[in-house]
Design a protein around this motif. Structure first.
Motif, PDB file in Angstrom:
ATOM      1  N   LEU A  99     -37.820  -2.800   5.018  1.00  9.03           N
ATOM      2  CA  LEU A  99     -37.586  -1.446   4.523  1.00  9.03           C
ATOM      3  C   LEU A  99     -38.071  -1.294   3.090  1.00  9.03           C
ATOM      4  O   LEU A  99     -38.562  -0.231   2.705  1.00  9.03           O
ATOM      5  N   CYS A 100     -37.945  -2.371   2.296  1.00 11.43           N
ATOM      6  CA  CYS A 100     -38.457  -2.327   0.921  1.00 11.43           C
ATOM      7  C   CYS A 100     -39.953  -2.046   0.921  1.00 11.43           C
ATOM      8  O   CYS A 100     -40.432  -1.175   0.185  1.00 11.43           O
ATOM      9  N   LEU A 101     -40.681  -2.794   1.757  1.00 12.37           N
ATOM     10  CA  LEU A 101     -42.131  -2.595   1.805  1.00 12.37           C
ATOM     11  C   LEU A 101     -42.471  -1.169   2.213  1.00 12.37           C
ATOM     12  O   LEU A 101     -43.283  -0.501   1.563  1.00 12.37           O
ATOM     13  N   LEU A 102     -41.826  -0.692   3.275  1.00 16.15           N
ATOM     14  CA  LEU A 102     -42.141   0.654   3.761  1.00 16.15           C
ATOM     15  C   LEU A 102     -41.812   1.707   2.707  1.00 16.15           C
ATOM     16  O   LEU A 102     -42.588   2.647   2.486  1.00 16.15           O
ATOM     17  N   THR A 103     -40.660   1.523   2.010  1.00 13.73           N
ATOM     18  CA  THR A 103     -40.298   2.495   0.966  1.00 13.73           C
ATOM     19  C   THR A 103     -41.334   2.488  -0.153  1.00 13.73           C
ATOM     20  O   THR A 103     -41.758   3.554  -0.627  1.00 13.73           O
ATOM     21  N   ALA A 104     -41.759   1.280  -0.545  1.00  9.87           N
ATOM     22  CA  ALA A 104     -42.744   1.189  -1.621  1.00  9.87           C
ATOM     23  C   ALA A 104     -44.044   1.887  -1.220  1.00  9.87           C
ATOM     24  O   ALA A 104     -44.643   2.640  -2.004  1.00  9.87           O
ATOM     25  N   MET A 150     -43.573   5.619  -1.368  1.00  4.11           N
ATOM     26  CA  MET A 150     -43.534   6.079  -2.764  1.00  4.11           C
ATOM     27  C   MET A 150     -44.948   6.226  -3.321  1.00  4.11           C
ATOM     28  O   MET A 150     -45.290   7.228  -3.960  1.00  4.11           O
ATOM     29  N   LEU A 151     -45.756   5.207  -3.053  1.00  2.25           N
ATOM     30  CA  LEU A 151     -47.133   5.230  -3.542  1.00  2.25           C
ATOM     31  C   LEU A 151     -47.865   6.440  -2.978  1.00  2.25           C
ATOM     32  O   LEU A 151     -48.582   7.156  -3.690  1.00  2.25           O
ATOM     33  N   GLN A 152     -47.658   6.676  -1.676  1.00  2.00           N
ATOM     34  CA  GLN A 152     -48.327   7.819  -1.059  1.00  2.00           C
ATOM     35  C   GLN A 152     -47.827   9.127  -1.655  1.00  2.00           C
ATOM     36  O   GLN A 152     -48.616  10.055  -1.867  1.00  2.00           O
ATOM     37  N   THR A 175     -30.885  -0.596   0.810  1.00  2.00           N
ATOM     38  CA  THR A 175     -32.190  -0.148   1.310  1.00  2.00           C
ATOM     39  C   THR A 175     -32.048   0.717   2.553  1.00  2.00           C
ATOM     40  O   THR A 175     -32.843   1.626   2.759  1.00  2.00           O
ATOM     41  N   GLU A 176     -31.023   0.430   3.369  1.00  2.00           N
ATOM     42  CA  GLU A 176     -30.848   1.210   4.594  1.00  2.00           C
ATOM     43  C   GLU A 176     -30.442   2.649   4.281  1.00  2.00           C
ATOM     44  O   GLU A 176     -30.515   3.522   5.147  1.00  2.00           O
ATOM     45  N   GLY A 177     -29.953   2.883   3.073  1.00  2.00           N
ATOM     46  CA  GLY A 177     -29.685   4.252   2.660  1.00  2.00           C
ATOM     47  C   GLY A 177     -30.873   4.872   1.939  1.00  2.00           C
ATOM     48  O   GLY A 177     -31.172   6.059   2.104  1.00  2.00           O
ATOM     49  N   VAL A 178     -31.575   4.041   1.144  1.00  2.00           N
ATOM     50  CA  VAL A 178     -32.711   4.553   0.377  1.00  2.00           C
ATOM     51  C   VAL A 178     -33.854   4.941   1.320  1.00  2.00           C
ATOM     52  O   VAL A 178     -34.504   5.968   1.134  1.00  2.00           O
ATOM     53  N   VAL A 180     -38.055  12.867   2.167  1.00  2.00           N
ATOM     54  CA  VAL A 180     -38.874  13.481   1.120  1.00  2.00           C
ATOM     55  C   VAL A 180     -40.350  13.345   1.462  1.00  2.00           C
ATOM     56  O   VAL A 180     -41.132  14.298   1.369  1.00  2.00           O
ATOM     57  N   HIS A 181     -40.723  12.150   1.898  1.00  2.00           N
ATOM     58  CA  HIS A 181     -42.098  11.861   2.301  1.00  2.00           C
ATOM     59  C   HIS A 181     -42.545  12.810   3.407  1.00  2.00           C
ATOM     60  O   HIS A 181     -43.644  13.376   3.352  1.00  2.00           O
TER      61      HIS A 181
END
Lengths: 591, 591
Positions: free
Chosen positions: B82-87, B90-92, B154-157, B164-165
């Motif tokens: 989930l960290c990787l996917l969130t990062a 965010m970049l996108q 992370t499961e909440g973030v 938002v994405h």
């Protein structure tokens, strides 16, 4: 301007016909062919879809049978698999005979050729690999004779059919790889796509055999090293009866596995050549005069010498690796360390060479040739797609190192090695892509002028004539044309101005590449990279696979998942090296 | 003819510049953009390779992490994934904000648009799916709050970022899906390809979650039915603490899995739209006026009514299936028999409808529009590629029936079902491919004439002018030109003759499609097929998967191999139905 002139009235029909053919008129071979095409009832897109869907179904069904055999599905034996493959090859043989015969009968017709497809060196290398494939077939027949008591007849029929298939296919590719089939005959489309997927299935079959063999060797090593926690079942297909001269059979069996890598390359090369033939069916080609590509081997002493040193060193390293790996724990570790260190140095060298090559091109700021070319497009797509296979493995290694709980010292070398593998392929692909898109320098000056004059005069004349045309149209009451034409005129003017800038630009950078030094540098780099890629093809093809022996990934991902991932990705990784070498050879001849 | 006229001397530079730009001049937006492009130092092919290789590496690395999580690799948790996917998201997000901001700042510039990309109905359906995705995000946040004691932050973030994405991405696609980026800016290429692969990774993540869920349900059913010979380990990720209101949490958890199929469709649709945007970077477009596509819904009563009946029947069948399957052996068997019989009838109807549609087109003998169109090419490629996924499963079923040792009576229905699945997709693909390549009838007559006149007058003028050009060149001593020109002249003459034939041909078959009956028939067929494809999307998306419950394939191939094959191929098979429905909707609007 009340009635348009005769020519304009004739136009609508001409254009309808032009759009209707869908393909160009520039390289139409003969009136007969064109006539046949015009009467063809199935449009090109539809014919493509018809044949590609047929091919995909054949491929998918064959893959399923391969999978069933690989997982020991109940009721599926090797016999069924070989029967299917033999039947597919027979069908292709019949089609090739028909095609060759028909071409011979119509040999008087002038047919267009795709000069960029089926280059001579490509046909040369396919002949070499085909020769080794036929030797492999002989060994298989010998093996069958030795074990004939307990092997089914298909195991004898298959290699014989395969040998005949290989012979005829090489003959076919020599004679017809450049053909552009314009008659849209359904039989031709189906035949070519059938050949493509038959070769791909033969490729998958060889890859599977090779993978099983490698996996067995790996498991034997694990048993020697005393890993008891992994449930090891040898997936051995040695027949259950005795071979008449036992020494002969074991020699044959060993020989077969040393020849498999060449057979694998042969099959994939053949299918790419056939795929280009399929893509070329009904294609419009520019009747551009093609200059003969001649490879000269002078002035590349440094690159070639360095490359040959690398080749020799790689063979030595692989030899040492194969002897030491699996003997004992410490010997395995030292073999792995040696391999990683060697590969790190080599990849650093290759990456640097690639970067220098890219930099030379960037300094030169030459424009690229982006015309349509199925053979080149396939080459580039294959480079990137097959590199993805090895990127998958490299990212797996990186992830394994990041997540592992214990990291023996030798596994640390795996990290720079994996990163360098990713970087080196990235850079090398860029270098090759830029190289194959360069406009060849070899076009003689007079042809250049000719091309320039034709394009320019065409443009100027279009302007003049469209002024005439617009008269005819404005007579019909449409005013949109004028805007369109003004735009054309403006852009053409801009082109001309830009052209003058271009002339000054060229004068300022006096043709950079043609100056001997840069060119010699590029030739040396290409020769070096070519030999390096051949070198790096050897280790995985002949069983030096640190992804197996390293152990780290197997611990992190688990034995089964990692083995499946390696067996799926490795064939592409191996093919990448051979394909990159082939592309670099082409680039070398071009510079 | 000793010295060429002034115009010819000026030509070389103009042509060098023309070839140098690599992309067309037809749709150049504004002098500023063109200028920026001319000065760009990285050629298009190279920029494409640079960005696509970056994207592939992101994708491959993400896939590896997904794989690691799926196989419970040591040290890889859901948190890392989930960290990787969130990062990545965010970049996108940052990139999209930058792009939107820059476009707003430069809103005065006229930019070319690809009128065929990002159709309105496509953006409409993506909005619908995005809406459901945001609801899914809310449920996930609720689930996280319930279990907040034992879930990592992370499961909440992740769901918040994802919402938002999703919002920003839908806004981005509404405003910029048709953009043709001509500035070749590296940041734009990298941004778009990053977005493509981020969405693909989110798709893969959703698919994996959905597959795990389905597999767990299947295993639970097997336990109920008492299959003890398969080692069943539930792969359950229920947190280890209690949810505050237990009823709420179980409802949320159920709701999440009913919404996943829509989320999956959203992600893949978004990535295809972004991919078209990426393919359009630096593309030359014909400034062809695009007619507004308006969907009228009159005169399709029969097709729509039949389709709605099918839709209702399918929902009923799926409901009955889901209730009966896994209850007892006999109930499971009757549910399977019911499903197969229903599907066989439906597929027969669909196949017949598709065949009739193809036949109408074949009778009409209209020419196809084969102009370049990235959006259409992607659609067609996706249809054939994703159909291959379900062909794989169908061939697996056929092979299983052929090889099985015992065949319970209900498994026999599997054979016609699998064959019909293959045939129906084959026919339907042909129908859709032929439909999307039809020249739209809606182009007004005057634009047709205009197009015709422009092309024709250009051709005639080229002839005249090239005669002039050849004079200049023959002065330089080259004689190859004459042959070339003669060929051109000849072929042009032939075109004109063929054109007359074409006129007669058109006269003989008076425009078949425009006659109301045929057109209404086609519209009915398309509407029917559209609703049927929506119907057939429902069963696999919501857990009615006879490939699992049938049991035959699992026995032949073994549990693990078959489950892996199904989980890899099923997502493509599901996507095929939704994609075919989307394509059919487009076809419907076009007819």
């Amino acid at each position: 301007s009340g009635t348009p002139p005769d020519g304009v009235r004739a136009a609508p029909a001409a254009v309808l016909r032009f759009r209707g053919a869908g393909v160009g008129w520039a390289a139409r071979g003969s009136p007969q062919t064109a006539g046949a095409r015009r009467r063809a009832s199935v449009p090109q897109k539809l014919a493509e879809a018809l044949s590609s869907q047929y091919g995909l179904n054949v491929f998918v069904a064959g893959l399923l049978l391969l999978l069933a055999w690989a997982v020991h599905a109940a009721g599926v034996g090797k016999r069924d698999l070989l029967c299917l493959l033999t039947a597919l090859m027979m069908l292709q043989l019949l089609w090739m005979l028909w095609y060759v015969g028909r071409s011979y009968a119509q040999r008087r017709l002038i047919r267009p050729k795709d000069t960029q497809a089926g280059a001579r060196w490509l046909r040369g290398s396919i002949t070499l690999f085909a020769f080794i494939t036929i030797i492999l077939g002989c060994l298989k027949v010998g093996y069958f004779v030795g074990f004939s008591e307990c092997l089914s007849a298909t195991e004898g029929v298959f290699p014989v059919t395969h040998a005949v298939h290989t012979l005829l296919q090489v003959y076919f590719l020599w004679g017809h790889a450049k053909d552009i089939i314009l008659s849209f005959k359904t039989l031709e489309r189906f035949g070519v796509i059938h050949s493509v997927f038959t070769n791909l299935l033969l490729w998958a079959n060889s890859v599977l055999n090779e993978s099983k063999h490698q996996l067995n060797e790996h498991k034997e090593r694990l048993i020697t090293l005393g890993f008891g926690n992994i449930t090891i079942v040898l997936d051995d297909h040695t027949p259950q009866c005795n071979c008449t001269p036992p020494a002969l059979c074991s020699t044959l069996s060993h020989g077969i596995y040393y020849l498999y890598p060449f057979n694998i390359e042969y099959q994939i090369l053949a299918s790419t050549m056939l795929y280009v033939l399929w893509k070329n069916i009904g294609r419009r080609v520019d009747s551009m005069p093609q200059q003969k590509m001649t490879c000269r081997f002078d002035g590349v002493l440094v690159g070639a010498a360095l490359g040959l040193v690398v080749l020799a060193a790689t063979i030595a390293v692989v030899g040492v690796y194969m002897i030491h790996i699996g003997c004992s724990k410490s010997q395995s570790e030292s073999a792995l360390t040696m391999f990683y260190l060697y590969a790190i140095i080599l990849l650093l060298l290759m990456g640097t060479a690639g970067l220098v090559g890219c930099w030379i091109y960037r300094v030169d700021e030459k424009s690229l040739d982006e015309s349509k070319n199925p053979a080149r497009k396939l080459d580039v797509d294959l480079l990137v797609a097959t590199a993805s296979g090895s990127w998958l493995l490299s990212w797996g290694s990186i992830l394994a190192i990041a997540c592992a709980e214990t990291r023996p010292s030798y596994t640390w070398y795996n990290l720079p090695y994996s990163i360098l593998v990713i970087m080196e392929k990235y850079i090398q692909n860029l270098f090759i892509i830029e190289s194959v898109h360069q406009e060849p320098d070899g076009i003689p000056e007079d042809i250049r002028t000719l091309r320039v004059v034709t394009v320019y005069s065409g443009e100027a004349a279009t302007l003049a004539a469209s002024g005439l045309g617009s008269q005819g149209v404005t007579g019909n009451g449409s005013s949109a044309t004028n805007g369109n034409l003004c735009l054309q005129q403006a852009s053409s003017k801009e082109d001309r101005e830009a052209g003058w800038e271009g002339v000054e630009g060229t004068a300022r950078h006096p043709s950079f590449l043609r100056s001997g030094t840069k060119r010699r540098l590029l030739r040396n780099i290409t020769a070096f990279l070519f030999l390096c890629n051949i070198s790096l093809w050897i280790p995985p093809a002949f069983g030096c696979r640190p992804e197996y022996d390293n152990g780290l990934e197997e611990v992190v991902f688990g034995f089964e998942p990692w083995i499946i991932a390696v067996n799926l990705a490795m064939p592409f990784s191996i093919f990448y090296r051979m394909h990159a070498a082939a592309s670099l050879f082409e680039v070398y001849c071009k510079i």
